[in-house]
Motif scaffolding. Structure first.
Motif, PDB file in Angstrom:
ATOM      1  N   TYR A 323       0.883  -1.169   0.000  1.00  0.00           N
ATOM      2  CA  TYR A 323       0.000   0.000   0.000  1.00  0.00           C
ATOM      3  C   TYR A 323       0.918   1.214   0.000  1.00  0.00           C
ATOM      4  O   TYR A 323       1.651   1.453   0.966  1.00  0.00           O
ATOM      5  CB  TYR A 323      -0.913   0.012   1.219  1.00  0.00           C
ATOM      6  CG  TYR A 323      -1.828   1.232   1.258  1.00  0.00           C
ATOM      7  CD1 TYR A 323      -3.064   1.203   0.636  1.00  0.00           C
ATOM      8  CD2 TYR A 323      -1.429   2.412   1.882  1.00  0.00           C
ATOM      9  CE1 TYR A 323      -3.893   2.320   0.640  1.00  0.00           C
ATOM     10  CE2 TYR A 323      -2.246   3.530   1.892  1.00  0.00           C
ATOM     11  CZ  TYR A 323      -3.473   3.477   1.270  1.00  0.00           C
ATOM     12  OH  TYR A 323      -4.286   4.585   1.275  1.00  0.00           O
ATOM     13  N   ILE A 324       0.910   1.965  -1.088  1.00  0.00           N
ATOM     14  CA  ILE A 324       1.788   3.126  -1.216  1.00  0.00           C
ATOM     15  C   ILE A 324       1.005   4.372  -0.832  1.00  0.00           C
ATOM     16  O   ILE A 324       0.012   4.726  -1.470  1.00  0.00           O
ATOM     17  CB  ILE A 324       2.342   3.251  -2.643  1.00  0.00           C
ATOM     18  CG1 ILE A 324       3.103   1.978  -3.025  1.00  0.00           C
ATOM     19  CG2 ILE A 324       3.261   4.464  -2.745  1.00  0.00           C
ATOM     20  CD1 ILE A 324       3.637   1.979  -4.441  1.00  0.00           C
ATOM     21  N   ALA A 325       1.441   5.018   0.231  1.00  0.00           N
ATOM     22  CA  ALA A 325       0.752   6.209   0.714  1.00  0.00           C
ATOM     23  C   ALA A 325       0.985   7.379  -0.229  1.00  0.00           C
ATOM     24  O   ALA A 325       2.015   7.477  -0.901  1.00  0.00           O
ATOM     25  CB  ALA A 325       1.244   6.564   2.110  1.00  0.00           C
ATOM     26  N   SER A 326       0.022   8.260  -0.268  1.00  0.00           N
ATOM     27  CA  SER A 326       0.158   9.487  -1.051  1.00  0.00           C
ATOM     28  C   SER A 326       1.345  10.302  -0.544  1.00  0.00           C
ATOM     29  O   SER A 326       1.674  10.295   0.642  1.00  0.00           O
ATOM     30  CB  SER A 326      -1.128  10.312  -0.922  1.00  0.00           C
ATOM     31  OG  SER A 326      -0.923  11.640  -1.349  1.00  0.00           O
ATOM     32  N   LYS A 327       1.989  11.010  -1.456  1.00  0.00           N
ATOM     33  CA  LYS A 327       3.127  11.842  -1.067  1.00  0.00           C
ATOM     34  C   LYS A 327       2.730  12.951  -0.102  1.00  0.00           C
ATOM     35  O   LYS A 327       3.582  13.508   0.597  1.00  0.00           O
ATOM     36  CB  LYS A 327       3.782  12.456  -2.310  1.00  0.00           C
ATOM     37  CG  LYS A 327       4.528  11.447  -3.173  1.00  0.00           C
ATOM     38  CD  LYS A 327       5.250  12.119  -4.320  1.00  0.00           C
ATOM     39  CE  LYS A 327       6.032  11.095  -5.150  1.00  0.00           C
ATOM     40  NZ  LYS A 327       6.746  11.745  -6.266  1.00  0.00           N
ATOM     41  N   SER A 328       1.452  13.275  -0.041  1.00  0.00           N
ATOM     42  CA  SER A 328       1.000  14.315   0.879  1.00  0.00           C
ATOM     43  C   SER A 328       0.901  13.826   2.318  1.00  0.00           C
ATOM     44  O   SER A 328       0.761  14.632   3.243  1.00  0.00           O
ATOM     45  CB  SER A 328      -0.371  14.844   0.441  1.00  0.00           C
ATOM     46  OG  SER A 328      -1.352  13.819   0.524  1.00  0.00           O
ATOM     47  N   LYS A 329       0.991  12.513   2.520  1.00  0.00           N
ATOM     48  CA  LYS A 329       0.888  11.954   3.861  1.00  0.00           C
ATOM     49  C   LYS A 329       2.228  12.057   4.588  1.00  0.00           C
ATOM     50  O   LYS A 329       3.291  11.989   3.977  1.00  0.00           O
ATOM     51  CB  LYS A 329       0.449  10.491   3.799  1.00  0.00           C
ATOM     52  CG  LYS A 329      -0.966  10.289   3.273  1.00  0.00           C
ATOM     53  CD  LYS A 329      -1.992  10.866   4.218  1.00  0.00           C
ATOM     54  CE  LYS A 329      -3.417  10.565   3.774  1.00  0.00           C
ATOM     55  NZ  LYS A 329      -4.402  11.146   4.715  1.00  0.00           N
ATOM     56  N   TYR A 330       2.133  12.199   5.906  1.00  0.00           N
ATOM     57  CA  TYR A 330       3.346  12.245   6.731  1.00  0.00           C
ATOM     58  C   TYR A 330       3.578  10.875   7.337  1.00  0.00           C
ATOM     59  O   TYR A 330       2.656  10.233   7.852  1.00  0.00           O
ATOM     60  CB  TYR A 330       3.201  13.270   7.858  1.00  0.00           C
ATOM     61  CG  TYR A 330       4.456  13.389   8.696  1.00  0.00           C
ATOM     62  CD1 TYR A 330       5.487  14.231   8.320  1.00  0.00           C
ATOM     63  CD2 TYR A 330       4.616  12.623   9.850  1.00  0.00           C
ATOM     64  CE1 TYR A 330       6.650  14.323   9.069  1.00  0.00           C
ATOM     65  CE2 TYR A 330       5.774  12.716  10.613  1.00  0.00           C
ATOM     66  CZ  TYR A 330       6.791  13.565  10.226  1.00  0.00           C
ATOM     67  OH  TYR A 330       7.931  13.650  10.962  1.00  0.00           O
ATOM     68  N   CYS A 331       4.814  10.407   7.300  1.00  0.00           N
ATOM     69  CA  CYS A 331       5.130   9.084   7.822  1.00  0.00           C
ATOM     70  C   CYS A 331       6.600   9.043   8.212  1.00  0.00           C
ATOM     71  O   CYS A 331       7.477   9.226   7.367  1.00  0.00           O
ATOM     72  CB  CYS A 331       4.815   8.023   6.771  1.00  0.00           C
ATOM     73  SG  CYS A 331       4.843   6.351   7.395  1.00  0.00           S
ATOM     74  N   ALA A 332       6.873   8.825   9.489  1.00  0.00           N
ATOM     75  CA  ALA A 332       8.256   8.765   9.968  1.00  0.00           C
ATOM     76  C   ALA A 332       8.308   7.892  11.209  1.00  0.00           C
ATOM     77  O   ALA A 332       7.325   7.748  11.928  1.00  0.00           O
ATOM     78  CB  ALA A 332       8.783  10.163  10.274  1.00  0.00           C
ATOM     79  N   ARG A 333       9.478   7.307  11.450  1.00  0.00           N
ATOM     80  CA  ARG A 333       9.682   6.472  12.631  1.00  0.00           C
ATOM     81  C   ARG A 333      10.733   7.096  13.534  1.00  0.00           C
ATOM     82  O   ARG A 333      11.786   7.548  13.062  1.00  0.00           O
ATOM     83  CB  ARG A 333      10.125   5.059  12.237  1.00  0.00           C
ATOM     84  CG  ARG A 333       9.054   4.249  11.568  1.00  0.00           C
ATOM     85  CD  ARG A 333       9.535   2.823  11.362  1.00  0.00           C
ATOM     86  NE  ARG A 333       9.875   2.209  12.641  1.00  0.00           N
ATOM     87  CZ  ARG A 333      10.919   1.395  12.834  1.00  0.00           C
ATOM     88  NH1 ARG A 333      11.733   1.112  11.836  1.00  0.00           N
ATOM     89  NH2 ARG A 333      11.153   0.885  14.025  1.00  0.00           N
ATOM     90  N   LEU A 334      10.450   7.043  14.825  1.00  0.00           N
ATOM     91  CA  LEU A 334      11.405   7.558  15.800  1.00  0.00           C
ATOM     92  C   LEU A 334      12.362   6.416  16.156  1.00  0.00           C
ATOM     93  O   LEU A 334      12.243   5.785  17.208  1.00  0.00           O
ATOM     94  CB  LEU A 334      10.665   8.064  17.043  1.00  0.00           C
ATOM     95  CG  LEU A 334      11.412   9.026  17.968  1.00  0.00           C
ATOM     96  CD1 LEU A 334      10.447   9.734  18.905  1.00  0.00           C
ATOM     97  CD2 LEU A 334      12.493   8.326  18.774  1.00  0.00           C
ATOM     98  N   ASN A 335      13.280   6.146  15.270  1.00  0.00           N
ATOM     99  CA  ASN A 335      14.191   5.020  15.449  1.00  0.00           C
ATOM    100  C   ASN A 335      15.657   5.442  15.523  1.00  0.00           C
ATOM    101  O   ASN A 335      16.559   4.611  15.401  1.00  0.00           O
ATOM    102  CB  ASN A 335      14.000   3.997  14.326  1.00  0.00           C
ATOM    103  CG  ASN A 335      14.184   4.597  12.947  1.00  0.00           C
ATOM    104  OD1 ASN A 335      14.455   5.787  12.802  1.00  0.00           O
ATOM    105  ND2 ASN A 335      14.041   3.772  11.924  1.00  0.00           N
ATOM    106  N   SER A 336      15.898   6.727  15.726  1.00  0.00           N
ATOM    107  CA  SER A 336      17.262   7.228  15.883  1.00  0.00           C
ATOM    108  C   SER A 336      17.198   8.576  16.582  1.00  0.00           C
ATOM    109  O   SER A 336      16.135   9.210  16.663  1.00  0.00           O
ATOM    110  CB  SER A 336      17.955   7.383  14.521  1.00  0.00           C
ATOM    111  OG  SER A 336      17.350   8.425  13.778  1.00  0.00           O
ATOM    112  N   ILE A 337      18.341   9.016  17.069  1.00  0.00           N
ATOM    113  CA  ILE A 337      18.397  10.328  17.715  1.00  0.00           C
ATOM    114  C   ILE A 337      18.086  11.432  16.712  1.00  0.00           C
ATOM    115  O   ILE A 337      17.372  12.391  17.008  1.00  0.00           O
ATOM    116  CB  ILE A 337      19.771  10.529  18.379  1.00  0.00           C
ATOM    117  CG1 ILE A 337      19.882   9.616  19.606  1.00  0.00           C
ATOM    118  CG2 ILE A 337      19.981  11.985  18.767  1.00  0.00           C
ATOM    119  CD1 ILE A 337      21.237   9.632  20.271  1.00  0.00           C
ATOM    120  N   GLN A 338      18.594  11.288  15.492  1.00  0.00           N
ATOM    121  CA  GLN A 338      18.292  12.272  14.452  1.00  0.00           C
ATOM    122  C   GLN A 338      16.800  12.342  14.187  1.00  0.00           C
ATOM    123  O   GLN A 338      16.216  13.426  14.082  1.00  0.00           O
ATOM    124  CB  GLN A 338      19.033  11.899  13.164  1.00  0.00           C
ATOM    125  CG  GLN A 338      18.746  12.819  11.973  1.00  0.00           C
ATOM    126  CD  GLN A 338      19.319  14.213  12.155  1.00  0.00           C
ATOM    127  OE1 GLN A 338      20.445  14.358  12.622  1.00  0.00           O
ATOM    128  NE2 GLN A 338      18.553  15.232  11.804  1.00  0.00           N
TER     129      GLN A 338
END
Length: 475
Positions: A323-338
Motif C-alpha cells: 500500500y503506497i501512501a500518497s506523497k501528501s501523507k506524513y510518515c516517519a519512525r522515531l528510530n534514531s536520535i536524528q
C-alpha cells in the motif's frame, strides 16, 4: 511492580476481524541517552506527548480499539502499561505483554503469536508517527487476499533550517539516510523484491523467476518501509514457528515471504524451492550514484503473463502486496536520535495536524500558562510547554521546549528539543541538541549537536560539540 499476565487469547472484535499488535520496543541502546529505565522508548515525548500516543490515536481513529502492546523488558512494560491505563481509560482495550529484551521485532511477535486468533493481524511499530489510515492498509490486504501487505511511504522532506542566513529560502530536500530498494509489479500493488537500506549492496541480484512471473518490474529507491503490516495469521504463525532464525520483521520476515511467493513447492524440511535455485539470478549492477542513474524506475521487458503468487504445499497462496501512501501523507519512525529531533520539529511545523494542537497567529504553539520576558521571541514552528518560563532577550527557533522549564535571560535555542523540568541559566547557546528532563545547564554553556541525558549538570562556561553527555546507568 510486576506486569499482570495479559489475557491475549480473547477474540478481539477489531475492524474487519483484524487483531492489532503494537511493537513498542524497550530501552533501545540506539537512543541513548534519551531512553533510560525511567523513560522507555514508547514514552519518549514528541511535541510533549509520548510517541506511542500517536499510534494509539491513529488506530483509535480507524476504530481499532482492542490492542496488544508488546514491550521489551518487565520494567519498561510496567511503565508503559501504567501510562496507557491512565491516559486511555475507557477509550481503548489494551493488553500489555512483556517480552525479553534483544529478541528482535520478529521475536517479539513470535512471543505473542500463539495468542492470536483473528484471520488477519495488523502489526504496527510503536515509534511510528503518521497520518495514513491503518484501515486503508487492512482493506488493501483483504481485497487482494494477501499474505502480507506493507505500508510504503515517501520519507519526510527536511524543513527550512535555522542554521544561518545562507539556509534561508532553500527548497525542501529528502532527509539523508539509507534507502530501501523495493521492486513492484507494473500495477504497483505487488511486492516483488525488497532489500533494506542497511543491507543494500552495489550489485542487486534479481531472481529470474520474478522477471518471468511479473513480466516487468519497477525498482524504487524513493520509498521506505513504514513498519505497518497486515499479515495472514495462519501463514505468519507457520513461518515464525518453522523459522526460528528470523529475528526482524523488516530485514528477515518480509523478504522471506517476498522470496517465497514464487515457490513451486516446499521440500519436507521446509527449504524453499524456487526458480531462483534452478535458473540463477539476474544481476543489477549498482554504484554509489545509482539512485541518480535510476531515479524512479527500471523496467524489464515483459516475457509472459503469470499470476504473481506462489502456492504452498497445503494449497494456500502466498501473495505479497504494497500500500503506497500518497506523497501528501506524513510518515516517519522515531528510530534514531536524528529522527527524534526531526519528528519533534515536524509535528510543530508542517505536520502539526498530528498533534491536535492549534497554531497561534505567530505560527507556533505556546501554552497559556507559559511565560516569557521582554524582547524574547518564540519563532514559527516552535512549541513552549505548560508552565515553562523564559527570561528577557531569549530567542527560540524551530525548537520544542517541554513543560515546567526554567530558562534565564539571553538564551538562544535553535533546532533543538528541550524536555521537561530543564533549567538553563543565563547566556546559554543551544543548537541542534536534545536536552533530557531535569538537566541543568549553568550559565554561558554552549552546545552544538549534543545530547544531554536526564539529570545531567553541565558546568558554566563550557562548550561541547557532537557529544552525548549523560550519567551511565547502573546495570
Amino acid at each position: 511492580m510486576p506486569v499482570p499476565a495479559p489475557d491475549l487469547s480473547r477474540k478481539m472484535g477489531s475492524v474487519m476481524n483484524f487483531q492489532v499488535v503494537i511493537l513498542a520496543g524497550g530501552t533501545s541502546k540506539r537512543l541513548f541517552p534519551l531512553v533510560s529505565k525511567d523513560v522507555p522508548k514508547a514514552l519518549l515525548p514528541v511535541a510533549n506527548r509520548p510517541v506511542l500516543s500517536y499510534v494509539l490515536e491513529l488506530l483509535e481513529a480507524s476504530n481499532l480499539k482492542d490492542l496488544i502492546v508488546v514491550v521489551a523488558g518487565e520494567d519498561a512494560a510496567a511503565r508503559v502499561g501504567g501510562w496507557i491505563s491512565q491516559a486511555y481509560l475507557d477509550r481503548l482495550h489494551v493488553e500489555v505483554a512483556a517480552v525479553p529484551e534483544d529478541v528482535g521485532t520478529a521475536g517479539a511477535l513470535r512471543a505473542v503469536a500463539h495468542h492470536l486468533t483473528a484471520d488477519d493481524i495488523l502489526v504496527v511499530s510503536g515509534d511510528l508517527v503518521c497520518d495514513v489510515p491503518p484501515g486503508a492498509v487492512a482493506a488493501t490486504h483483504r481485497r487482494h487476499e494477501a499474505t502480507v501487505t506493507a505500508l510504503l511511504c515517501t520519507p519526510p522532506a527536511a524543513g527550512p533550517s535555522e542554521a544561518g542566513p545562507s539556509a534561508a529560502g532553500k527548497d525542501k530536500t529528502k532527509r539523508p539516510g539509507l534507502c530501501d530498494i523495493i521492486g513492484l509489479d507494473s500495477s504497483r500493488q505487488f511486492l516483488l523484491f525488497v532489500e533494506s537500506g542497511g543491507q543494500a549492496k552495489k550489485e542487486l541480484r534479481i531472481p529470474r523467476s520474478i522477471l518471468g512471473a511479473a513480466g516487468q518490474m519497477e525498482i524504487r529507491s524513493d520509498l521506505v518501509d513504514a513498519h505497518l503490516y497486515a499479515f495472514r495469521r495462519t501463514i505468519l504463525q507457520d513461518v515464525l514457528d518453522q523459522r526460528p532464525e528470523i529475528r526482524s520483521i523488516k530485514h528477515d520476515l518480509v523478504p522471506y515471504l517476498v522470496r517465497s511467493q514464487l515457490r513451486y513447492e516446499l521440500s519436507p524440511n521446509c527449504e524453499v524451492q524456487t526458480e531462483e535455485t534452478r535458473n540463477g539470478s539476474a544481476a543489477l549492477q549498482n554504484s554509489n550514484s545509482w539512485q541518480q542513474q535510476i531515479p524512479a524506475s527500471l523496467l524489464y521487458p515483459p516475457q509472459h503473463s503469470m499470476d504473481v503468487s506462489g502456492r504452498r504445499a497445503d494449497g494456500s497462496v502466498l501473495k505479497c502486496c504494497a500500500y503506497i501512501a500518497s506523497k501528501s501523507k506524513y510518515c516517519a519512525r522515531l528510530n534514531s536520535i536524528q529522527a527524534f529531533g526531526d519528528i519533534n520539529r515536524d509535528v510543530v511545523g508542517e505536520a502539526t495536524h498530528l498533534t491536535g494542537y492549534t497554531l497561534s497567529s505567530h505560527n507556533n504553539i505556546v501554552h497559556p500558562s507559559a511565560e516569557y520576558g521582554a524582547k524574547t521571541t518564540i519563532g514559527p514552528h516552535c512549541m513552549l510547554g505548560e508552565g515553562s518560563q523564559l527570561g528577557d532577550k531569549c530567542s527560540v527557533k524551530r525548537s520544542v521546549v517541554g513543560r515546567h522549564c526554567r530558562i534565564g535571560s539571553n538564551v538562544k535555542i535553535v533546532n533543538s528539543v528541550v524536555l521537561n523540568h530543564v533549567t538553563i541559566d543565563d547566556g546559554c547557546l543551544i543548537q541542534g541538541s536534545i536536552i533530557c528532563s531535569n538537566s541543568h545547564l549553568q550559565e554561558r554553556v554552549t552546545l552544538k549537536d549534543c545530547q544531554v541525558g536526564a539529570g545531567y549538570v553541565i558546568a558554566s562556561g563550557t562548550e561541547h560539540r557532537t557529544e552525548a553527555l549523560a550519567k551511565r546507568e547502573k546495570a
